[in-house]
Design an enzyme around this catalytic site. Structure first.
Site, PDB file in Angstrom:
ATOM      1  N   MET A 150       6.257  -5.193  -0.293  1.00 33.72           N
ATOM      2  CA  MET A 150       7.396  -5.781   0.396  1.00 33.72           C
ATOM      3  C   MET A 150       7.318  -7.305   0.468  1.00 33.72           C
ATOM      4  SD  MET A 150       7.781  -3.028   3.536  1.00 33.72           S
ATOM      5  CE  MET A 150       9.302  -3.778   4.135  1.00 33.72           C
ATOM      6  N   HIS A 151       8.434  -7.908   0.883  1.00 33.79           N
ATOM      7  CA  HIS A 151       8.545  -9.314   1.291  1.00 33.79           C
ATOM      8  C   HIS A 151       8.511 -10.318   0.144  1.00 33.79           C
ATOM      9  CE1 HIS A 151       7.679  -7.426   5.096  1.00 33.79           C
ATOM     10  NE2 HIS A 151       6.385  -7.307   4.853  1.00 33.79           N
ATOM     11  N   ASP A 194       6.958  -0.078   0.179  1.00 35.56           N
ATOM     12  CA  ASP A 194       5.818   0.804  -0.060  1.00 35.56           C
ATOM     13  C   ASP A 194       5.426   1.648   1.148  1.00 35.56           C
ATOM     14  OD1 ASP A 194       4.897  -1.430   1.331  1.00 35.56           O
ATOM     15  OD2 ASP A 194       3.335  -1.939  -0.117  1.00 35.56           O
TER      16      ASP A 194
END
Length: 484
Positions: free
Chosen positions: A79-80, A235
């Site tokens: 992520m991110h 995830d």
């Protein structure tokens, strides 16, 4: 057949399941992380495509006939990550990853705007996507001016697979641009970072169709053209779908590169002051909370590198019989920490070292330190309104029975070990691909595996671990003061 593609930090995994959800086969291809400066962590997005081609190619060699019957694809990813795309659909620069802390000043600036916590339900952490774009605006203004779209890592793979810029709610919750309660982009938050909705991907739910496989790419990969690609998930939400952690109060503890204490919720429960993440889940009408530790097994991997030892051997040498904590303590803040400190500048530390402190003592301190960090997250979840009765262990660290003995005792909760099998993010992504392709009921598909074994807290050592945890809690302000 249904394919799950999980873009991890260290590899891309392709996992194939049939209509009974039995795993048919899997393959993976490695990735590397570039760290050009302290606190930086980057990857070339084109390497994700190359690794995905390799993983699918390996799977095709062993299961070509099964792949020809593919009906759906699901995506999962770390992520991110800020993947900035130009008008031609090409990356402008390397992706700035989730564990990159360079934008701590920009994160603090955005977090000072009360709209961000109010609308996203979260602190603006340095690892989130929005402050990375603010950093680009300040430090790479020419690159910032070229940004046509900002995509999360798995959604860059989707762009390659289907030619469309689409994301979903769980992954987008970690950008600091999503109104998490409304499950939609916030125009006000985008404007605060110099962006607009047109630069964001379209949004779907994780179990919905989010594009179709391009005909030319399908021919190249030996897959059926036009099959649906599910919205997918970040995830951790994908792992939750794989583990069946979708009902209110169900939880898992992930001992992976990072550590995650994940609790599913049937309602939105934000409490940003606790430093707990409150995100959309991958399924409609559901949310989840997470306490996040930036260096879980990564702490053990670091120790293995400096002692030239294999991590599995280091934990195996501890045996399976729990012993009381020793004098050596470890703060697992190698890349800063999120829950509960939101501190990008803090760093890890050993204390209590003596001449007798051998490799086993250091290993035990790392295992205990990570477990204490999980207890911090457990307390933060309670502050945010979620109390857990037990957790299921997943991730590479969960293969160490000793580590799970420590975790159960430190948390004061039973830790369940699922039956043998692969129930991680790639499996969850494949499940989402099945749901999107067949319009199946998500809650009937995303069931939990049977429990192979449960580890209960060790009553003989509970008091000693409680006392050690209090010493651990006193170390952060002491170390913080020394570094400031």
């Amino acid at each position: 057949m249904y394919l799950g593609l999980d873009l991890g930090t260290s590899s891309v995994k392709a996992l194939l399941i049939d209509d009974t959800q039995a795993i048919v086969g899997s393959a993976s291809a490695g990735l590397t992380v570039e760290r050009p400066h302290p606190g930086w962590s980057e990857q070339d997005p084109e390497s994700w495509i190359s690794a995905t081609r390799t993983a699918i190619g390996l799977l095709a060699k062993s299961h070509g006939a099964e792949l020809s019957k593919l009906r759906g694809i699901g995506l999962s990813g770390h992520m991110h990550g800020a993947t900035a795309i130009d008008e031609a659909g090409k990356p402008i620069r390397p992706c700035i990853l989730w564990n990159d802390t360079r934008s701590y000043a920009q994160a603090a600036l955005l977090d000072a705007d009360p709209n961000f916590r109010q609308l996203t339900g979260n602190i603006v952490f340095p690892g989130f996507t929005a402050p990375k774009l603010k950093w680009m605006e300040a430090q790479e203004s020419d690159n910032f001016a070229r940004v046509s779209k900002v995509l999360l890592p798995k959604d860059y793979l989707r762009l390659w697979l289907c030619g469309e810029a689409i994301s979903e709610m769980s992954d987008s919750s970690g950008t600091s641009w999503l109104d998490v309660g409304k499950r939609d982009w916030s125009d006000d938050l985008l404007a605060a970072t110099g962006l607009e909705r047109a630069q964001m991907p379209a949004l779907v739910e994780g179990s919905e169709r989010g594009g179709s496989l391009r005909a030319e790419l399908a021919a190249e990969l030996g897959l059926p053209a036009g099959i649906p690609i599910a919205g997918g998930a970040g995830d951790n939400a994908a792992s939750a779908c794989g583990m069946g952690t979708i009902g209110d109060g169900h939880a898992f503890a992930s001992l992976g590169t990072s550590g995650v204490l994940f609790a599913a919720n049937n309602r939105y429960l934000p409490n940003p002051d606790s430093a707990v993440h409150a995100f959309c889940h991958a399924l409609p009408g559901t949310w989840h909370q997470m306490g996040v530790i930036l260096s879980a097994t990564d702490s053990l991997n670091w120790l293995s590198s400096v002692t030239s030892s294999k991590p599995a051997q280091m934990t195996a040498d501890l045996g399976e019989t729990l012993v009381a904590p020793g004098s050596v303590m470890f703060l697992p803040y190698l890349s800063g920490e999120r829950t509960p400190h939101n501190d990008a500048s803090i760093r890890g530390s050993f204390t209590g070292l003596g001449h007798e402190s051998d490799r086993a003592a250091l290993t035990r301190a790392v295992v205990e330190g990570v477990a204490f960090a999980f207890r911090d997250s457990l307390a933060a979840l309670a502050q945010a309104g979620t109390r857990l009765e037990r957790v299921t262990a997943i991730g590479g660290g969960s293969r160490s029975i000793y580590w799970l003995e420590v975790l159960a005792t430190v948390l004061g909760l039973p830790v369940d070990i699922p039956e043998s099998g692969d129930f991680g993010a790639a499996f969850g992504a494949a499940r989402l691909g099945l749901i999107a392709a067949e319009n199946a009921d998500p809650f009937s598909v995303c069931t939990a595996p049977a429990t192979q074994r449960s580890i209960n807290p060790n009553r003989d050592h509970a008091a000693a671990f409680d006392e050690a945890y209090q010493r651990y809690r006193a170390l952060y302000p002491a170390i913080k003061g020394a570094l400031s």
